[in-house]
Each structure stands twice: as C-alpha cells, then as structure tokens.
Design a protein around this motif. Structure first.
Motif, PDB file in Angstrom:
ATOM      1  N   LYS A 127     -15.206   1.097   1.501  1.00 56.05           N
ATOM      2  CA  LYS A 127     -14.246   1.601   0.521  1.00 56.05           C
ATOM      3  C   LYS A 127     -13.383   0.458  -0.006  1.00 56.05           C
ATOM      4  CE  LYS A 127     -15.398   5.953   1.260  1.00 56.05           C
ATOM      5  NZ  LYS A 127     -16.451   5.739   2.256  1.00 56.05           N
ATOM      6  N   SER A 128     -12.733   0.700  -1.115  1.00 51.65           N
ATOM      7  CA  SER A 128     -11.874  -0.327  -1.713  1.00 51.65           C
ATOM      8  C   SER A 128     -10.754  -0.734  -0.757  1.00 51.65           C
ATOM      9  CB  SER A 128     -11.287   0.175  -3.039  1.00 51.65           C
ATOM     10  OG  SER A 128     -10.568   1.383  -2.841  1.00 51.65           O
ATOM     11  N   ALA A 129     -10.262   0.230   0.021  1.00 49.50           N
ATOM     12  CA  ALA A 129      -9.190  -0.070   0.986  1.00 49.50           C
ATOM     13  C   ALA A 129      -9.664  -1.057   2.038  1.00 49.50           C
ATOM     14  CB  ALA A 129      -8.697   1.213   1.653  1.00 49.50           C
ATOM     15  N   ASP A 130     -10.951  -0.996   2.388  1.00 50.59           N
ATOM     16  CA  ASP A 130     -11.497  -1.930   3.377  1.00 50.59           C
ATOM     17  C   ASP A 130     -11.472  -3.365   2.849  1.00 50.59           C
ATOM     18  OD1 ASP A 130     -12.181  -0.093   5.480  1.00 50.59           O
ATOM     19  OD2 ASP A 130     -13.827   0.616   4.238  1.00 50.59           O
ATOM     20  N   TYR A 131     -11.763  -3.532   1.557  1.00 45.86           N
ATOM     21  CA  TYR A 131     -11.731  -4.870   0.962  1.00 45.86           C
ATOM     22  C   TYR A 131     -10.303  -5.425   0.930  1.00 45.86           C
ATOM     23  CZ  TYR A 131     -16.567  -4.269  -0.615  1.00 45.86           C
ATOM     24  OH  TYR A 131     -17.923  -4.094  -0.656  1.00 45.86           O
ATOM     25  N   ILE A 132      -9.357  -4.542   0.575  1.00 45.49           N
ATOM     26  CA  ILE A 132      -7.946  -4.968   0.550  1.00 45.49           C
ATOM     27  C   ILE A 132      -7.474  -5.332   1.953  1.00 45.49           C
ATOM     28  CG2 ILE A 132      -5.576  -4.227   0.052  1.00 45.49           C
ATOM     29  CD1 ILE A 132      -6.790  -2.331  -2.089  1.00 45.49           C
ATOM     30  N   ALA A 133      -7.845  -4.490   2.933  1.00 43.23           N
ATOM     31  CA  ALA A 133      -7.470  -4.741   4.327  1.00 43.23           C
ATOM     32  C   ALA A 133      -8.086  -6.043   4.823  1.00 43.23           C
ATOM     33  CB  ALA A 133      -7.922  -3.576   5.207  1.00 43.23           C
ATOM     34  N   ALA A 134      -9.355  -6.277   4.475  1.00 40.63           N
ATOM     35  CA  ALA A 134     -10.038  -7.508   4.897  1.00 40.63           C
ATOM     36  C   ALA A 134      -9.373  -8.731   4.287  1.00 40.63           C
ATOM     37  CB  ALA A 134     -11.510  -7.441   4.498  1.00 40.63           C
ATOM     38  N   SER A 247      -5.132   9.506  15.688  1.00 38.29           N
ATOM     39  CA  SER A 247      -4.585   8.397  14.893  1.00 38.29           C
ATOM     40  C   SER A 247      -3.172   8.044  15.343  1.00 38.29           C
ATOM     41  CB  SER A 247      -4.589   8.750  13.402  1.00 38.29           C
ATOM     42  OG  SER A 247      -3.774   9.878  13.154  1.00 38.29           O
ATOM     43  N   GLN A 248      -2.420   9.051  15.798  1.00 35.98           N
ATOM     44  CA  GLN A 248      -1.063   8.802  16.288  1.00 35.98           C
ATOM     45  C   GLN A 248      -1.088   7.926  17.530  1.00 35.98           C
ATOM     46  OE1 GLN A 248       1.181  12.234  17.762  1.00 35.98           O
ATOM     47  NE2 GLN A 248       2.949  11.571  16.564  1.00 35.98           N
ATOM     48  N   VAL A 249      -2.025   8.197  18.428  1.00 31.28           N
ATOM     49  CA  VAL A 249      -2.184   7.365  19.625  1.00 31.28           C
ATOM     50  C   VAL A 249      -2.695   5.982  19.238  1.00 31.28           C
ATOM     51  CG1 VAL A 249      -3.457   7.095  21.790  1.00 31.28           C
ATOM     52  CG2 VAL A 249      -2.564   9.335  21.148  1.00 31.28           C
ATOM     53  N   ALA A 250      -3.662   5.940  18.314  1.00 32.69           N
ATOM     54  CA  ALA A 250      -4.255   4.663  17.895  1.00 32.69           C
ATOM     55  C   ALA A 250      -3.206   3.729  17.287  1.00 32.69           C
ATOM     56  CB  ALA A 250      -5.382   4.910  16.905  1.00 32.69           C
ATOM     57  N   LEU A 284      -1.616  -7.343  10.589  1.00 30.80           N
ATOM     58  CA  LEU A 284      -1.139  -5.991  10.878  1.00 30.80           C
ATOM     59  C   LEU A 284      -1.045  -5.149   9.607  1.00 30.80           C
ATOM     60  CD1 LEU A 284       1.626  -6.668  13.570  1.00 30.80           C
ATOM     61  CD2 LEU A 284      -0.689  -5.804  13.907  1.00 30.80           C
ATOM     62  N   VAL A 285      -0.661  -5.765   8.483  1.00 30.28           N
ATOM     63  CA  VAL A 285      -0.635  -5.054   7.199  1.00 30.28           C
ATOM     64  C   VAL A 285      -2.049  -4.614   6.832  1.00 30.28           C
ATOM     65  CG1 VAL A 285      -0.323  -5.343   4.700  1.00 30.28           C
ATOM     66  CG2 VAL A 285       1.460  -6.102   6.272  1.00 30.28           C
ATOM     67  N   GLY A 286      -3.015  -5.510   7.021  1.00 29.14           N
ATOM     68  CA  GLY A 286      -4.404  -5.172   6.738  1.00 29.14           C
ATOM     69  C   GLY A 286      -4.898  -4.016   7.592  1.00 29.14           C
ATOM     70  N   LEU A 287      -4.591  -4.050   8.887  1.00 29.35           N
ATOM     71  CA  LEU A 287      -5.007  -2.975   9.791  1.00 29.35           C
ATOM     72  C   LEU A 287      -4.312  -1.658   9.441  1.00 29.35           C
ATOM     73  CD1 LEU A 287      -5.012  -4.873  13.219  1.00 29.35           C
ATOM     74  CD2 LEU A 287      -6.982  -4.244  11.810  1.00 29.35           C
ATOM     75  N   PHE A 288      -3.051  -1.756   9.012  1.00 32.31           N
ATOM     76  CA  PHE A 288      -2.320  -0.548   8.604  1.00 32.31           C
ATOM     77  C   PHE A 288      -2.965   0.078   7.373  1.00 32.31           C
ATOM     78  CE2 PHE A 288       0.861   1.540   5.950  1.00 32.31           C
ATOM     79  CZ  PHE A 288       1.358   2.487   6.833  1.00 32.31           C
ATOM     80  N   ILE A 289      -3.344  -0.754   6.399  1.00 31.65           N
ATOM     81  CA  ILE A 289      -3.997  -0.250   5.186  1.00 31.65           C
ATOM     82  C   ILE A 289      -5.301   0.451   5.542  1.00 31.65           C
ATOM     83  CG2 ILE A 289      -5.186  -0.970   3.064  1.00 31.65           C
ATOM     84  CD1 ILE A 289      -3.062  -3.206   2.831  1.00 31.65           C
ATOM     85  N   GLN A 290      -6.054  -0.159   6.434  1.00 32.54           N
ATOM     86  CA  GLN A 290      -7.334   0.427   6.846  1.00 32.54           C
ATOM     87  C   GLN A 290      -7.117   1.777   7.531  1.00 32.54           C
ATOM     88  OE1 GLN A 290      -9.488  -1.166  10.283  1.00 32.54           O
ATOM     89  NE2 GLN A 290     -11.301  -1.374   9.006  1.00 32.54           N
ATOM     90  N   ASN A 291      -6.161   1.839   8.456  1.00 35.46           N
ATOM     91  CA  ASN A 291      -5.884   3.092   9.171  1.00 35.46           C
ATOM     92  C   ASN A 291      -5.341   4.160   8.239  1.00 35.46           C
ATOM     93  OD1 ASN A 291      -6.732   2.023  11.559  1.00 35.46           O
ATOM     94  ND2 ASN A 291      -4.728   1.699  12.434  1.00 35.46           N
ATOM     95  N   TRP A 292      -4.482   3.767   7.308  1.00 33.45           N
ATOM     96  CA  TRP A 292      -3.898   4.713   6.347  1.00 33.45           C
ATOM     97  C   TRP A 292      -4.987   5.329   5.469  1.00 33.45           C
ATOM     98  CZ3 TRP A 292      -3.878   4.218   0.944  1.00 33.45           C
ATOM     99  CH2 TRP A 292      -3.144   5.191   0.251  1.00 33.45           C
ATOM    100  N   ALA A 293      -5.939   4.492   5.040  1.00 34.56           N
ATOM    101  CA  ALA A 293      -7.038   4.986   4.186  1.00 34.56           C
ATOM    102  C   ALA A 293      -7.902   5.978   4.953  1.00 34.56           C
ATOM    103  CB  ALA A 293      -7.873   3.806   3.701  1.00 34.56           C
ATOM    104  N   LYS A 294      -8.142   5.697   6.238  1.00 33.28           N
ATOM    105  CA  LYS A 294      -8.959   6.601   7.057  1.00 33.28           C
ATOM    106  C   LYS A 294      -8.253   7.949   7.253  1.00 33.28           C
ATOM    107  CE  LYS A 294     -11.570   3.181   9.707  1.00 33.28           C
ATOM    108  NZ  LYS A 294     -11.767   2.588  11.046  1.00 33.28           N
TER     109      LYS A 294
END
Length: 298
Positions: A127-134, A247-250, A284-294
C-alpha cells in the motif's frame, strides 16, 4: 490477577514483555565485552532451552513435545537454523560492531522489511502507506548510520550496519515462514532452540570459540537466555491471547527502543547520540504510519 479485566491483564503482560525487551540491548552491550557473539548465543540458547522445557513440563505437555520432535524434526531443524542460530548470530555481530543504541534502532525496521517481503512470499500487496513508512524508516537508518552526515555519506561502520539490516531480513523471513508452521507456538519455539543447539555448538567448535571463556560474561548471557529468548515470549503470547484489541497491545512496542536508550546510558555507559535520537524518531514515525494504516484498513 482475576480482579483485573482480560484487557487490563493483557496490557500488564505486554508491558512486562516490553520492559524486558528494552533491557536486552544493554545486556548485549555488556556481555559482548566478555563473550564473542557465538559464545553469547551458545550460553543464552542453553538457558532459554532449559527455561522453555521446564515450562512445558509444568504444563504437562512433555509427551506432546516429544511427539512433535519426532514428527516435525525437519521443520524444527529448518526454523532453528533461521532462529535462533542465524538470526541471533548476525544480530550479535551487529551489536559487536556498532554502539548498541544504533544496532537496536536499525533492528526495529524489521516490520517494514516484513511488509515488502510479504509480497513474493504471501502474495500480499504493498500500500502507499507502506512506501511512506519505509521512506521514513530507512531515512532514519541512513541518519543513524552516517551519524547525521547524510550529505557526505560517511558511514560509521558499513559492515555493522549491513549486519543490522541483514538481521531484519532474516527476522522478517522467519515470521513470514512461521505463518505456515503448524506446531503449537510454545512447543515450536522450544524445538527450534533444541535443534539449533547442535548447530551453534558445531559452529563454535569449528571457529575455536569453545576455548578461552571469560566467566564475567556468564550472567549477562544467562539474563539474555532467560528474559530475551524465554520469559518475554511467554508474556507477549499471553498478552495477545487475553486482549480483544491486539493493536493496542502491539503499540506498547514503541516504548521499548526509547527505554532501551535510557538503560544503555545509565548501565552500559553509552552516551546518547543526537543522531540516534533523530534517526530513531524517523523509524518510530514510519512504524506508526504503518500501524495506523493497518488499523484503518481493519
């Protein structure tokens, strides 16, 4: 803990796992002053195997463990060769070459690597969010690796960074292949450590690392085997089973690298580098974007 709701218990178990994981970089840093990566892995593997088999015995699942050992020895050998043998050997090499704060920050990009490797292995779409996160994560890796000197591309330790990035590939591969593993999680992990033990021992013998032990590194190796490779897995597994909101635990995992830097500065004598803080923030911003998109998709 019956007076607490399942979700509260899940958060407590998850927090316990994250707190243990946050101390591991410090344990790696201190132990590698006395042990080689191979020696550290060998002792930690033995300790973890003793802990896990004891836990299975207490649960009355020893016969089941033996049964799966006979039925799935090829799978156990295969997965054990990946993790703990290959993964930890390469990860510990990275910690041996880089400041621990840099190695652990780069290692946290494994989730991004997993998303991209899931395309050929699980036939998933990017997804596009994955590219931004990467982009955010690997900019952070570049910033950490060059100590902020991005324009000149002067890497602090190219080999150490390569080992750290390679560890993310191996860890992501392990979890993607693990989705097809039919063994119960605790039994599967125990068998991985059991079948990895002869591999690590042979490797240590061939490289001459069964000689010349420094006992000062023993307690650190025991700590890693017990908490990083053993108890933390049990706590995290328990948290995911109890929660109704995974996701809350993750999200608790975001605490680990931040706490880790504090422990490194306090107990391992590692000065906190400005480049690590900036690079880690990007990761951490990248990982947050990825988790938020999921979560949004779900």
């Amino acid at each position: 803990m019956s007076k607490f709701s399942n979700n509260t218990q899940a958060m407590l178990f998850g927090l316990g796992a994250v707190l243990l994981w946050s101390t591991v970089a410090t344990a790696f840093s201190i132990s590698l002053k006395y042990f080689s990566p191979t020696q550290l892995l060998l002792v930690a593997n033995i300790v973890s195997l003793i802990f896990l088999t004891t836990l299975i015995a207490l649960k009355g699942e020893t016969k089941q463990l033996i049964s799966f050992a006979k039925q799935s020895w090829k799978s156990s050998l295969f997965f054990g060769a990946i993790n703990p043998f290959l993964y930890y050997l390469i990860l510990l090499q990275a910690y041996n070459m880089l400041p621990a704060q840099e190695a652990q920050a780069i290692n946290y990009t494994w989730a991004i690597m997993l998303s991209f490797m899931a395309v050929p292995i699980l036939k998933q779409r990017i997804k596009s969010a994955d590219y931004i996160a990467a982009a955010a994560c690997y900019f952070g890796v570049l910033y950490i690796s060059t100590r902020g000197q991005i324009a000149s591309l002067e890497f602090s330790n190219v080999t150490g960074v390569a080992f750290a990035l390679l560890s993310t590939i191996i860890w992501a591969l392990y979890w993607l292949l693990n989705t097809k593993d039919k063994r119960p999680s605790l039994i599967g992990l125990t068998l991985n450590f059991a079948f990895a033990l002869p591999l690590i021992t042979i490797f240590a013998g061939v490289t001459g690392e069964l000689n010349h032990w420094n006992n000062d590194g023993l307690w650190g190796a025991i700590y890693i085997g017990l908490f990083e490779m053993g108890l933390s897995f049990v706590l995290w597994n328990r948290a995911l089973k109890l929660t109704t909101n995974a996701s809350q635990v993750a999200n608790l995992i975001f605490l680990s690298p931040l706490l880790s830097i504090i422990w490194l500065s306090q107990f391992a004598g590692e000065p906190i580098l400005r480049s690590t803080l900036i690079g880690l923030a990007c990761i951490l911003v990248g990982l947050f974007i990825q988790n938020w998109a999921k979560r949004k998709k779900q």
